[in-house]
Write an enzyme that holds these catalytic residues in place. Sequence first.
Site, PDB file in Angstrom:
ATOM      1  N   TRP A 166      23.151   8.787  55.106  1.00  0.00           N
ATOM      2  CA  TRP A 166      22.385   9.951  55.533  1.00  0.00           C
ATOM      3  C   TRP A 166      21.536  10.532  54.417  1.00  0.00           C
ATOM      4  O   TRP A 166      20.432  11.026  54.657  1.00  0.00           O
ATOM      5  CB  TRP A 166      23.313  11.009  56.125  1.00  0.00           C
ATOM      6  CG  TRP A 166      23.636  10.709  57.547  1.00  0.00           C
ATOM      7  CD1 TRP A 166      24.817  10.223  58.042  1.00  0.00           C
ATOM      8  CD2 TRP A 166      22.764  10.824  58.674  1.00  0.00           C
ATOM      9  NE1 TRP A 166      24.723  10.036  59.401  1.00  0.00           N
ATOM     10  CE2 TRP A 166      23.481  10.393  59.823  1.00  0.00           C
ATOM     11  CE3 TRP A 166      21.447  11.241  58.839  1.00  0.00           C
ATOM     12  CZ2 TRP A 166      22.915  10.374  61.100  1.00  0.00           C
ATOM     13  CZ3 TRP A 166      20.887  11.227  60.105  1.00  0.00           C
ATOM     14  CH2 TRP A 166      21.620  10.797  61.220  1.00  0.00           C
TER      15      TRP A 166
ATOM     16  N   LYS B 234      29.148  16.966  57.781  1.00  0.00           N
ATOM     17  CA  LYS B 234      29.934  17.573  58.851  1.00  0.00           C
ATOM     18  C   LYS B 234      31.401  17.430  58.488  1.00  0.00           C
ATOM     19  O   LYS B 234      31.936  16.330  58.497  1.00  0.00           O
ATOM     20  CB  LYS B 234      29.634  16.883  60.180  1.00  0.00           C
ATOM     21  CG  LYS B 234      28.161  16.877  60.553  1.00  0.00           C
ATOM     22  CD  LYS B 234      27.844  15.927  61.678  1.00  0.00           C
ATOM     23  CE  LYS B 234      26.342  15.899  61.968  1.00  0.00           C
ATOM     24  NZ  LYS B 234      25.984  14.928  63.023  1.00  0.00           N
TER      25      LYS B 234
ATOM     26  N   GLY C  98      23.557  17.827  63.970  1.00  0.00           N
ATOM     27  CA  GLY C  98      23.143  17.508  65.322  1.00  0.00           C
ATOM     28  C   GLY C  98      23.076  16.015  65.560  1.00  0.00           C
ATOM     29  O   GLY C  98      23.373  15.208  64.673  1.00  0.00           O
TER      30      GLY C  98
ATOM     31  N   LYS D 161      33.451  17.472  66.221  1.00  0.00           N
ATOM     32  CA  LYS D 161      33.004  16.407  67.124  1.00  0.00           C
ATOM     33  C   LYS D 161      33.382  15.033  66.565  1.00  0.00           C
ATOM     34  O   LYS D 161      33.561  14.074  67.323  1.00  0.00           O
ATOM     35  CB  LYS D 161      31.508  16.519  67.401  1.00  0.00           C
ATOM     36  CG  LYS D 161      30.584  16.327  66.205  1.00  0.00           C
ATOM     37  CD  LYS D 161      30.114  14.895  66.074  1.00  0.00           C
ATOM     38  CE  LYS D 161      29.334  14.703  64.802  1.00  0.00           C
ATOM     39  NZ  LYS D 161      28.874  13.301  64.631  1.00  0.00           N
TER      40      LYS D 161
ATOM     41  N   ASP E  30      26.027  16.388  70.442  1.00  0.00           N
ATOM     42  CA  ASP E  30      26.187  15.228  69.556  1.00  0.00           C
ATOM     43  C   ASP E  30      27.194  14.230  70.114  1.00  0.00           C
ATOM     44  O   ASP E  30      27.518  13.235  69.455  1.00  0.00           O
ATOM     45  CB  ASP E  30      26.645  15.702  68.176  1.00  0.00           C
ATOM     46  CG  ASP E  30      26.197  14.782  67.045  1.00  0.00           C
ATOM     47  OD1 ASP E  30      25.626  13.715  67.345  1.00  0.00           O
ATOM     48  OD2 ASP E  30      26.415  15.126  65.877  1.00  0.00           O
TER      49      ASP E  30
ATOM     50  N   GLU F  86      34.461  10.753  58.732  1.00  0.00           N
ATOM     51  CA  GLU F  86      34.834  12.111  58.317  1.00  0.00           C
ATOM     52  C   GLU F  86      35.911  12.733  59.204  1.00  0.00           C
ATOM     53  O   GLU F  86      36.660  13.589  58.768  1.00  0.00           O
ATOM     54  CB  GLU F  86      33.594  13.012  58.306  1.00  0.00           C
ATOM     55  CG  GLU F  86      32.639  12.765  57.146  1.00  0.00           C
ATOM     56  CD  GLU F  86      33.100  13.400  55.842  1.00  0.00           C
ATOM     57  OE1 GLU F  86      34.267  13.858  55.773  1.00  0.00           O
ATOM     58  OE2 GLU F  86      32.296  13.433  54.895  1.00  0.00           O
TER      59      GLU F  86
END
Length: 319
Positions: free
Chosen positions: A11, A103, A132, A187, A239, A269
């Site tokens: 990322w 996240k 997101g 999430k 998401d 994660e």
Amino acid sequence: MKATVLGCGRWGTFHAWYANRIGHDVVLWGRTGSRHLAELQEERKNEYLTLDRAVRLTDDLEAAVAYADTIIISISSQQLRPFGKQLAALGSLHGKQFVLCMKGLEIGTGKRLTEVLEEEIGAEARIAVWVGPGHVQDFTRGVPNCMVIASREQALAKELVARFKSPLIRFYYGADLLGTEIGAAAKNVIGLAAGMLDGYGYGSLKGALMARGTHELSRLIEAMGGDRMTVYGLSHLGDYEATLFSQHSNNRRFGEDLIRGVPFTKLAEGVYTVEALMALSQQYGVELPICATVYAIVHEHKSPKDQLMQLFLRATRAE
């Protein structure tokens, strides 16, 4: 405009690629000796994308932070506190804006990542989160998506949305920082459970997983003082497609590989986040059945099939 990206994994590299693509002058930092940085320095690409030559690569943290006022951070969430100490030691952070593109929640404290960074670099720091749906593999193919930027300082969130919006990413600004962070972190735990269902061929249960997952997290967010409706936005429910169904999702793949007995070596994660969520569950007195099930399977090594069946065959009650 200038931007610095700290972290050159999947990322972090994407954020450097994206910022450069929309016209920013970009420096991308990686740790000295990082295999990710070495790969980029040698070939200007990794398994996900190719970086333009205009993106400058460095392992000099002080120079990278000094380069721009907008600092994007994309590292493992559990490394944020020691990394924050490194940033604070630089002593040159006045006027900087920090955008966290991770996240997670801190194990041991259950603290949100903005809280962790604020504790290390100062309460006056301007900090936002960028979260997101979306996958690097899709964005680099030109597939658009929507994301959210949230901050306790609404002016900062709106400023960053204006700076980073493009036809590729439509941004919304979040009004509830707490709910956005908890939802974005949680999430990934729901993604682990989805992968486990895939491993057993029980994908049809994902509808129930999605419905109950949003419900239990909404109760936690409300108990913590956030807006329970935030969980139905882009940071969590929005998401779910990318996390519960996509082949690109590390968390979903971790859960599926766990059931199949296949080693999984990439960062998921949710494995760490579920520990923090169970601590928050106890602290706020909120039952989190899905999170508790994932924790029992991943960390207590209980039978996945037994635990999942107990979860979905719980005592009859009103929805």
